[in-house]
Design a protein around this motif. Structure first.
Motif, mmCIF file in Angstrom:
data_model
loop_
_atom_site.group_PDB
_atom_site.id
_atom_site.type_symbol
_atom_site.label_atom_id
_atom_site.label_comp_id
_atom_site.label_asym_id
_atom_site.label_seq_id
_atom_site.Cartn_x
_atom_site.Cartn_y
_atom_site.Cartn_z
ATOM 1 N N VAL A 176 -41.666 -20.008 38.194
ATOM 2 C CA VAL A 176 -42.667 -19.032 37.586
ATOM 3 C C VAL A 176 -42.346 -17.834 36.868
ATOM 4 C CG1 VAL A 176 -44.592 -17.522 38.324
ATOM 5 C CG2 VAL A 176 -44.403 -19.903 39.689
ATOM 6 N N PRO A 177 -41.375 -17.084 37.245
ATOM 7 C CA PRO A 177 -40.964 -16.159 36.160
ATOM 8 C C PRO A 177 -40.481 -16.722 34.801
ATOM 9 C CG PRO A 177 -39.901 -15.797 38.401
ATOM 10 C CD PRO A 177 -40.692 -17.177 38.339
ATOM 11 N N LEU A 178 -39.875 -17.950 35.041
ATOM 12 C CA LEU A 178 -39.283 -18.316 33.692
ATOM 13 C C LEU A 178 -40.446 -18.895 32.867
ATOM 14 C CD1 LEU A 178 -36.192 -20.290 35.047
ATOM 15 C CD2 LEU A 178 -36.102 -18.042 33.715
ATOM 16 N N ASP A 181 -38.427 -11.010 23.164
ATOM 17 C CA ASP A 181 -39.607 -10.559 22.942
ATOM 18 C C ASP A 181 -40.315 -11.120 21.620
ATOM 19 O OD1 ASP A 181 -39.429 -9.125 25.239
ATOM 20 O OD2 ASP A 181 -38.508 -7.301 24.222
ATOM 21 N N SER A 182 -39.619 -11.996 21.029
ATOM 22 C CA SER A 182 -40.128 -12.315 19.878
ATOM 23 C C SER A 182 -40.860 -13.517 19.870
ATOM 24 C CB SER A 182 -38.985 -12.603 18.816
ATOM 25 O OG SER A 182 -37.996 -11.493 18.536
ATOM 26 N N ARG A 216 -33.980 -13.777 29.632
ATOM 27 C CA ARG A 216 -33.729 -13.780 28.149
ATOM 28 C C ARG A 216 -33.095 -15.166 27.570
ATOM 29 N NH1 ARG A 216 -33.840 -9.435 25.165
ATOM 30 N NH2 ARG A 216 -34.158 -7.411 26.189
ATOM 31 N N HIS A 217 -33.003 -16.072 28.577
ATOM 32 C CA HIS A 217 -32.572 -17.413 28.157
ATOM 33 C C HIS A 217 -33.648 -18.259 29.144
ATOM 34 C CE1 HIS A 217 -28.899 -15.825 26.810
ATOM 35 N NE2 HIS A 217 -28.553 -15.210 27.704
ATOM 36 N N ALA A 218 -34.721 -18.033 28.975
ATOM 37 C CA ALA A 218 -35.763 -18.855 29.713
ATOM 38 C C ALA A 218 -36.031 -20.218 29.485
ATOM 39 C CB ALA A 218 -37.234 -18.257 29.429
ATOM 40 N N ALA A 225 -34.417 -15.308 39.249
ATOM 41 C CA ALA A 225 -34.656 -15.892 38.092
ATOM 42 C C ALA A 225 -34.789 -14.703 37.266
ATOM 43 C CB ALA A 225 -35.932 -16.625 37.987
ATOM 44 N N LYS A 226 -35.085 -13.618 37.375
ATOM 45 C CA LYS A 226 -35.013 -12.340 36.707
ATOM 46 C C LYS A 226 -33.923 -12.126 35.686
ATOM 47 C CE LYS A 226 -36.266 -8.436 38.499
ATOM 48 N NZ LYS A 226 -36.368 -7.430 39.464
#
Length: 557
Positions: free
Chosen positions: A160-162, A27-28, A99-101, A94-95
């Motif tokens: 798309v999610p990433l 989130d940063s 956190r490692h997008a 992909a969810k």
């Protein structure tokens, strides 16, 4: 599986996974080597390019599967439905990578570039070298098509999610606004990819090279986006692995592109034998000639279908033309027939003043005039001063043709089960053909194989009757084993090759399949055999079939 989310107030900071606040690395805001606005623009540009590449992969699979396996409606339906389904699965999968997008997106793009770029070549290889195995592997190419559609869809769906996570890492905005930006870039990229495939990649690069170059572009853009913008999100090991993966993918794609011509020649030899003399891609289709010298029979293939076999084409063309020439025949129209073989039979009759040929593919006409073996086989018929050739779609040409202009119309067209030909066997098409016939004119139509596809054949008969014509059906036999000459597509396997051709003679009056007593003597056809062939065809009649129309085609693929 799908997690419910409460909508965020406009302007509030909310991550893509629905958690407010700024806790955790995911989130940063990420440190970028460029300004935030520039970073967002580059991410959206990456979305644009990836969407274009994804649609090219999709269209490439549809086009190649249609060419190799026929029936474009079925192949497009399989590819699209499987791919869209897989995209949904890919989005859900992909969810777990959000956190490692950055690392996840880089890995997805490298894999997608390899799978999408090599899919056409792999599918072509399996079809060429294993397509005639039969048995358990009879549907091997179709299974591979589904597998590539599934894999490509899974990877495209994960993008798309990433990308949403990455663009939110640059600057927070409400989810609706971020989705709108991504969707706009995605849809515009799909438009560009969809237009680039038929107008740029396919005509200038071909199916295989076009897919390989698309994969290379995909790998470069995906790798550059992650390594350039989100380098700080990756560990040193992850950066090294990603660079190595992209380099390997690019080396594989570049090597395949260098060897693609040799690969195509080897694949053609596997499918058509070692005697391929001419292989060219016209504006309409792939055209191949084999044989035709040193005593070997000439074979003409159009988009993988054996259109002409020098061993037995005479039976087909004599049966197609001569029964229709019994009567006035000063003005003749040939629909299709760019190989010149039907015209050759027409010109054997005295009293022919003009022959109009309407052939979609001008490249086939040029080949029929210039290739020594094919022009010798058609007796240089297309160079006769009475012959006029027009490169046009037969349906469109008939709409502007003068009424009652022709004594004979010869429909020498591909099998009605081929999707692109279905409209040329429709009630509307035969209505146009009826309009150009003189009052005592005759129309002859090739209707496919009688013995193996009786429903298709008698649907042609029913469609002609629905257009206001009277009909008489007949067939001719005697195909050489292992050959599927004429317009039908059939495997070269002897056990499955069609062994006859069916024809329908149509007119406003009741027609009778007979030979012109004052005309030339066919070498493979007599009045007695023609009458027997008419009786044999009638015994296969399938009653009660509805006609085929433009909006409701009735032919099997």
């Amino acid at each position: 599986m799908i997690e419910p989310q409460a909508p965020a107030p406009p302007g509030s900071a909310q991550s893509w996974d629905g958690r407010g606040g700024t806790g955790g690395d995911a989130d940063s805001p990420v440190r970028l080597p460029v300004r935030q606005d520039t970073g967002r623009f580059l991410v959206l540009a990456g979305v644009f390019v990836c969407a274009a590449c994804g649609l090219v992969y999709e269209l490439e699979l549809v086009a190649l599967a249609t060419y190799l396996m026929g029936d474009s409606v079925t192949q497009a339906s399989v590819v699209l439905s499987v791919m869209v389904f897989a995209m949904g699965l890919g989005s859900l999968a992909a969810k777990r990578l959000r956190r490692h997008a950055a690392a996840g997106f880089g890995a997805v793009e490298a894999t997608l570039a390899l799978v999408g770029g090599c899919s056409a070549m792999a599918l072509y290889a399996v079809f060429a070298w294993t397509g005639d195995w039969g048995g358990v592997w009879a549907n091997g190419p179709r299974c591979l098509l589904v597998a590539f559609s599934l894999a490509t869809g899974l990877l495209i769906g994960a993008e798309v999610p990433l990308l949403m996570e990455l663009i939110q890492r640059i600057r927070r905005q409400d989810a609706g606004g971020a989705i709108a930006d991504l969707s706009a870039a995605d849809y515009v990229g799909a438009l560009v990819g969809g237009l680039a495939f038929p107008f740029l990649l396919l005509p200038f690069l071909g199916q295989l090279t076009g897919a390989l170059i698309t994969g290379a572009v995909n790998a470069v853009v995906g790798g550059a986006l992650v390594l350039g913008l989100f380098r700080q999100d990756l560990t040193r090991r992850a950066r090294g692995l990603l660079v190595a993966a992209n380099v390997c993918v690019l080396v594989i794609l570049a090597t395949a592109a260098v060897l693609v011509d040799d690969f195509e020649r080897a694949a053609r030899h596997a499918m058509y034998g070692p005697d391929v003399r001419v292989a060219l891609q016209t504006d309409v289709q792939e055209v191949l000639l084999t044989g035709g010298r040193d005593g070997r029979p000439l074979n003409l293939f159009l988009d993988g279908r054996l259109r002409v076999s020098g061993r037995d084409e005479l039976r087909y063309h004599e049966a197609l033309v001569h029964p229709a020439m019994n009567g006035p025949h000063a003005r003749v129209l040939v629909l299709g027939g760019g190989d010149g073989l039907a015209v050759r039979e027409v010109l054997r009759h005295t009293g022919v003043h003009r022959v109009d040929v309407v052939e979609l593919d001008a490249g086939v006409v040029r080949l029929a005039r210039r290739d020594p073996a094919l022009s010798a086989l058609n007796a240089h018929a297309l160079d006769d001063p009475r012959v006029r050739v027009t490169a046009a779609d037969a349906f469109d040409w008939l709409r502007g043709a003068p009424a009652t202009a022709y004594d004979v119309v010869v429909s020498d067209l591909p099998h009605p089960g081929i999707t692109a030909s279905t409209k040329l066997y429709s009630q509307e098409f035969y209505g146009l053909a009826r309009r150009v016939l003189a009052p005592r004119g005759r129309l002859t139509v090739h209707g496919g194989a009688v013995a193996s596809r009786p429903r298709d054949f008698w649907t042609v008969d029913a469609t002609l009757r629905a257009a206001g014509l009277r009909t008489a059906a007949y067939r001719t036999r005697g195909r050489q084993a292992g050959f599927a000459a004429g317009p039908d597509r059939a495997p070269a396997d002897t056990a499955h090759a069609d062994r006859d051709w069916g024809f329908v003679l149509a007119a406003r009056h009741v027609p009778a399949p007979r030979l012109d007593p004052s005309g030339p003597h066919p070498r493979t056809l007599t009045g007695a055999t023609l009458a027997a062939d008419a009786r044999a065809a009638e015994r296969t009649r399938v009653p009660g079939l509805p006609p085929s129309t433009l909006v409701h085609p009735r032919y099997a693929g």
